[in-house]
Design an enzyme around this catalytic site. Structure first.
Site, mmCIF file in Angstrom:
data_model
loop_
_atom_site.group_PDB
_atom_site.id
_atom_site.type_symbol
_atom_site.label_atom_id
_atom_site.label_comp_id
_atom_site.label_asym_id
_atom_site.label_seq_id
_atom_site.Cartn_x
_atom_site.Cartn_y
_atom_site.Cartn_z
ATOM 1 N N ARG A 64 0.453 -0.110 -3.658
ATOM 2 C CA ARG A 64 -0.389 0.787 -4.199
ATOM 3 C C ARG A 64 0.166 2.119 -5.000
ATOM 4 N NH1 ARG A 64 -4.046 3.122 0.725
ATOM 5 N NH2 ARG A 64 -2.036 3.903 1.558
ATOM 6 N N ASP A 65 1.355 1.805 -5.613
ATOM 7 C CA ASP A 65 1.767 2.731 -6.505
ATOM 8 C C ASP A 65 2.915 2.227 -7.361
ATOM 9 O OD1 ASP A 65 2.027 5.133 -7.688
ATOM 10 O OD2 ASP A 65 3.302 6.110 -6.502
ATOM 11 N N LEU A 66 2.688 1.012 -8.158
ATOM 12 C CA LEU A 66 3.658 0.489 -8.916
ATOM 13 C C LEU A 66 3.644 1.025 -10.033
ATOM 14 C CD1 LEU A 66 2.738 -3.450 -8.247
ATOM 15 C CD2 LEU A 66 4.527 -2.206 -7.398
#
Length: 201
Positions: A64-66
């Protein structure tokens, strides 16, 4: 039990080469040469790592936060590792919140719709573009405030694909990136498929 025995310790690997973000945007003289094959190898490693998360048993998880700031380099800049799992969640969870960093956020996340692991695929496409273009996402916007970038993504806009150029097989690279940016999540490839595609480059 003694207080000392109740302490929890976290053992973390030290990534001596820093983050991919620092590597891409460092102006120092010690910055290693940036080569096409480095970029593809990093992105292949990232695709395999995220594919592993998506295939975890008994429940798959989504990062969810690449983004480059959450990707660490070791082994003389040859090995890439995924970091910052503070936003990770199980795929079985119903997700509708705006989690992540605006420039890398998938449209369905922007619109607070239910989303799946394909939101990571969208983010991966932004990172792949950024590494190949060697530019920050949405650099071309006059207004780069968070809400302005979210509006662009929510409207189906994305970074300038033509900034990926001067590479062998550039049309296929653009096709891979474009496939990650499909507005309909189900039409995006899986991370496993992307790992295979990048392994063939």
């Amino acid at each position: 039990m003694e207080d000392e025995e109740r302490k929890t310790l976290v053992l973390m690997e030290y990534a001596e080469c820093g983050s991919l973000h620092d590597y891409l945007y460092c102006d120092g003289e010690q910055k290693p040469n940036f080569k096409y094959m480095h970029a593809l190898e990093w992105m292949h490693q990232l695709a395999k790592g995220v594919a592993y998360l998506h295939a975890m048993k008994p429940r798959a998880v989504i990062h969810r936060d690449l983004k480059p700031a959450n990707l660490l380099l070791t082994n003389e800049f040859r090995t890439l590792k995924i970091a910052d799992f503070g936003t990770v969640t199980e795929l079985a969870t119903v997700m509708t919140g705006n989690i992540g960093t605006p420039s890398y956020m998938a449209p369905e996340v922007v619109h607070a719709k239910v989303y799946t692991e394909k939101s990571d695929v969208f983010s991966f496409g932004i990172v792949l573009w950024e590494v190949l273009a060697q530019k920050k996402p949405f650099y071309h916007l006059e207004n780069r405030e968070h809400f302005a970038i979210l509006f662009q993504i929510g409207s189906g806009k994305h970074p300038i694909l033509e900034d990926v150029k001067n590479y062998p097989d550039v049309q296929n690279l653009r096709y891979v990136i474009r496939s990650c940016w499909k507005m309909e999540p189900k039409k995006r490839p899986t991370m496993e498929h992307l790992a295979i595609c990048l392994d063939d480059r």
